[in-house]
Design an enzyme around this catalytic site. Structure first.
Site, PDB file in Angstrom:
ATOM      1  N   PHE A 294       0.893  -1.149   0.022  1.00 43.87           N
ATOM      2  CA  PHE A 294      -0.013   0.012   0.081  1.00 43.87           C
ATOM      3  C   PHE A 294       0.925   1.190  -0.245  1.00 43.87           C
ATOM      4  O   PHE A 294       2.145   1.325   0.167  1.00 43.87           O
ATOM      5  CB  PHE A 294      -1.159   0.020   0.945  1.00 43.87           C
ATOM      6  CG  PHE A 294      -0.719  -0.246   2.716  1.00 43.87           C
ATOM      7  CD1 PHE A 294       0.751  -0.048   3.038  1.00 43.87           C
ATOM      8  CD2 PHE A 294      -1.696  -0.248   3.470  1.00 43.87           C
ATOM      9  CE1 PHE A 294       1.044   0.012   4.114  1.00 43.87           C
ATOM     10  CE2 PHE A 294      -1.141  -0.406   4.740  1.00 43.87           C
ATOM     11  CZ  PHE A 294       0.042  -0.321   5.149  1.00 43.87           C
ATOM     12  N   GLU A 295       0.234   2.386  -0.451  1.00 41.12           N
ATOM     13  CA  GLU A 295       0.917   3.728  -0.674  1.00 41.12           C
ATOM     14  C   GLU A 295       1.912   3.582  -1.582  1.00 41.12           C
ATOM     15  O   GLU A 295       2.752   4.353  -1.779  1.00 41.12           O
ATOM     16  CB  GLU A 295       1.345   4.106   0.593  1.00 41.12           C
ATOM     17  CG  GLU A 295       0.595   5.160   1.302  1.00 41.12           C
ATOM     18  CD  GLU A 295      -0.659   4.725   1.842  1.00 41.12           C
ATOM     19  OE1 GLU A 295      -1.080   3.790   1.364  1.00 41.12           O
ATOM     20  OE2 GLU A 295      -1.081   5.236   3.010  1.00 41.12           O
ATOM     21  N   GLY A 296       1.618   2.830  -2.534  1.00 39.63           N
ATOM     22  CA  GLY A 296       2.536   2.505  -3.632  1.00 39.63           C
ATOM     23  C   GLY A 296       3.364   1.277  -3.572  1.00 39.63           C
ATOM     24  O   GLY A 296       4.038   1.075  -2.685  1.00 39.63           O
TER      25      GLY A 296
END
Length: 378
Positions: A360-362
């Site tokens: 998550f968050e890239g």
């Protein structure tokens, strides 16, 4: 080692540690098993202001530095990754407003958060994960309103959120420059959430789809200008990645502490296994990696506070810390041996919790693209 924090933060850190010891650490085991929403735990945390740590002082916040907040968030993550993710998700949802909102929008947002309200940031879609520019959700201007349609997925905090920051296309022909950012409150007709995801880890944090069906919002809920949504989202993620790194450090610290405690008690060949150099070296490598990641986080946060560009640093901190977390939790399971594979012992859960930090968050693949672009140049 660790962070150098203010006296006020030291007092609050003690309070958070006590709260986590009494209300989170043991309770999280049951919520991990059942996947139920820990309503009582989160209500208590909201009442104590733990979702409002990033509210700026000018809007009624307590005026902590980002390093102060990092120490607090790390302590939460040591107790339970899902708890820390839930607390930080409201801060994530605040960022688009704090980055691009008007004074009135910022004031309204901060009042909601200080009142204990929770938020969610809705960017990802079924066909727009790493390629966030491929989103299909739309926002059509209709007089003094926008009408939103589309579906977002894997949205952290969505089931409990009181407000959302949502991206949607206002001009399909303009590519990423046609994406805009909107502030949408819970209860708005046409806004609904789907079934909770049955996740592998961080099961104390709830995640689901957000559905927009002719969802009409005031035009004043546009953040920034039309076409700035993608830029706002990327600026949001630039900040958020560092906090992912911070939480990863907390979970890894817990894994190392659990491994040390177990290795001191486990007797094999007539002595505690901690006496074996091979175990000592594993612990030493854990400590090296954890502190390296912590200082990467600290360096990035110091740059944020100083107004110095930090995009590269944030990507490095997130990527390194999350890779480190998976390595450290894996080694913790190894030190526990067969017991580490059992749900009766804590490292099994820590290992499951760790994986999402690389996603998550890239994803870390995306982080490496970001890092390469910074280093190599165009």
């Amino acid at each position: 080692m660790g962070y150098i924090i203010s006296d006020d933060a030291k007092d609050l850190l003690g309070d958070i540690k006590n709260f986590c010891d009494k209300e989170v650490r043991e309770q999280a085991k049951e919520y991990d098993r059942t996947g139920e929403w820990a309503e009582d735990m989160y209500n208590k945390a909201r009442e104590l202001g733990y979702t409002a740590l990033e509210v700026p002082e000018e809007y009624g916040g307590i005026g902590l530095s980002r390093i102060d907040i990092a120490a607090l968030l790390e302590e939460m993550a040591k107790a339970d990754a899902g708890f820390a993710v839930t607390m930080s998700a409201t801060s994530l949802a605040m960022k688009p407003v704090l980055i691009a909102g008007s004074q009135e929008q910022k004031k309204k947002l901060c009042e909601l958060v200080l009142d204990g309200k929770m938020g969610a940031f809705a960017l990802t879609e079924p066909d727009a994960g790493s390629d966030a520019s491929a989103g299909r959700a739309t926002a059509v201007k209709d007089g003094d309103s926008y009408i939103l349609n589309g579906r977002k997925c894997f949205i952290t905090n969505a089931p409990a959120a009181d407000f959302f920051c949502i991206t949607a296309m206002t001009d399909k022909s303009a590519g990423v420059k046609g994406i805009s950012m909107f502030f949408v409150e819970k209860g708005t007709p046409g806004l609904s959430t789907g079934k909770d995801e049955d996740k592998m880890g961080i099961r104390g944090s709830h995640t689901c789809d957000v559905v927009l069906e002719d969802c009409r919002i005031p035009a004043e809920n546009l953040l920034g200008k039309e076409g700035q949504g993608f830029k706002i989202a990327m600026q949001t993620l630039d900040q958020a990645r560092t906090w992912v790194g911070c939480m990863a450090v907390g979970v890894a610290q817990r894994a190392m502490e659990e491994a040390i405690a177990y290795a001191k008690e486990r007797i094999q060949f007539g002595k505690p296994i901690i006496k074996n150099q091979v175990i000592q070296f594993k612990i030493a490598d854990m400590a090296i990696k954890i502190e390296t990641a912590r200082q990467m986080v600290a360096n990035t946060l110091n740059k944020m506070d100083a107004g110095i560009p930090y995009g590269l640093d944030s990507a490095i901190a997130k990527c390194y810390a999350s890779d480190m977390l998976v390595e450290v939790t894996s080694e913790a399971v190894q030190i526990f041996g067969g017991y580490g594979y059992s749900r009766e012992y804590p490292v099994e859960k820590l290992y499951r919790d760790a994986k999402i930090f690389q996603i998550f968050e890239g994803t870390n693949e995306i982080q490496r693209i970001v890092i390469a672009n910074h280093v190599i140049g165009k």
